[in-house]
Design a protein around this motif. Sequence first.
Motif, short mmCIF file in Angstrom:
data_model
loop_
_atom_site.label_atom_id
_atom_site.label_comp_id
_atom_site.label_asym_id
_atom_site.label_seq_id
_atom_site.Cartn_x
_atom_site.Cartn_y
_atom_site.Cartn_z
N ARG A 62 0.82 -1.20 0.00
CA ARG A 62 0.00 0.00 0.00
C ARG A 62 0.86 1.26 0.00
NH1 ARG A 62 -4.68 -2.46 4.04
NH2 ARG A 62 -6.17 -2.91 2.35
N ILE A 63 1.93 1.24 0.77
CA ILE A 63 2.86 2.38 0.75
C ILE A 63 3.42 2.55 -0.66
CG2 ILE A 63 5.08 3.23 1.59
CD1 ILE A 63 2.84 3.49 3.62
N SER A 67 1.08 4.02 -3.08
CA SER A 67 0.77 5.43 -2.84
C SER A 67 1.80 6.37 -3.46
CB SER A 67 0.68 5.70 -1.34
OG SER A 67 1.96 5.75 -0.72
N ALA A 97 -4.39 8.21 0.99
CA ALA A 97 -4.48 7.16 2.00
C ALA A 97 -5.68 6.27 1.76
CB ALA A 97 -4.55 7.79 3.40
N PHE A 142 -5.77 2.44 3.36
CA PHE A 142 -5.56 2.71 4.78
C PHE A 142 -6.86 3.23 5.39
CE2 PHE A 142 -1.14 2.74 3.38
CZ PHE A 142 -0.55 1.98 4.39
N TYR A 166 -1.99 5.87 7.81
CA TYR A 166 -1.15 5.98 6.62
C TYR A 166 0.14 6.73 6.93
CZ TYR A 166 0.36 7.68 2.00
OH TYR A 166 1.09 8.00 0.89
#
Length: 333
Positions: A279-280, A283, A298, A303, A309
Amino acid sequence: MLTITSRPPDQDAHTVAVLAFDGMAPFELGVVVEVFGLHRPELGDLPWYRLLVCAERPGRDLRVVGGFSVKAEHGLDALAAADTVIVPGVADTGGQVPPAVVAALRAAHARGARLVSICSGAFALAATGLLDGQRATTHWRYAPLLAERYPRVRVDPDVLYVDNGRVLTSAGSAAGIDLCLYLVRRDHGATVANTVARRFVVPTHREGGQAQYIEAAVRPVAEEDDGIARSMAWALDRLAGPLTVPALARAARMSERSYLRHFTRRNGTSPIRWVIAQRIAASLPLLEAADGTVEEVAAAVGFDSPATYRHHFARAMRTTPTAYRRAFACRAA
């Protein structure tokens, strides 16, 4: 004997010079060549780097660990004139760096070049004095010696790499891959860096003392019906939604207990920590695009709150989403 022939696709391209020398390890040279010297049709018309392999005495055979030799075409004058200079691990951490190499590194830096070391190459950068008062890293095995020989350098053995702006250092040989991909991300953005990482087929996260803190989203590759890989691909298609261990186990067609055991053994981390890392990574292109607020980014990558986040982003990236956007948004264009 292997002759390393540099391919100059564009004389106006960003020039990367890598230092070759007698007694060098071929892996680190290969990493630099793979990232910066390989033709990349998958990137379309994006201008790529111009790679030069340089040596103190060009045209001579240089013995390489493993029983073969290479020959570099370019000398230290080309290295001093490059935009980015990369120094692989030195042959002898207890020896002296040749004065001509030190002078070329200083000249490159004075011109505004970016200096980079892989593994024990940090000893060469330290010899220039450019790491004095700066944080730096090297392979954990050499960290005490680096600190002893160069007490003005703040040696950090617990990270994969350190970015001081125009002087960057990395840990062991494989950390050179991480740092080279990071340079690509600095220059071209996360989307391009992840494309290069996929071609490497590198892992998304590595545990340990010199832990990776820049993540790259790389879809797992599996030819056979691999339940773990299938669940990871399934999760990457659903990052914006809720992802739990029971749901991942169902996607893998495994029991939760068996899934946890096999996932951790295969990836070196837990399923939830892996999801957070993805997920990071997902992003980063959104932050670079400069569209939408941090809160919207986020939510877009799954998140449950902006605070969560920001917490995980800071742990993974050693900075904030806002600071990352300021640093990288202009490079993603």
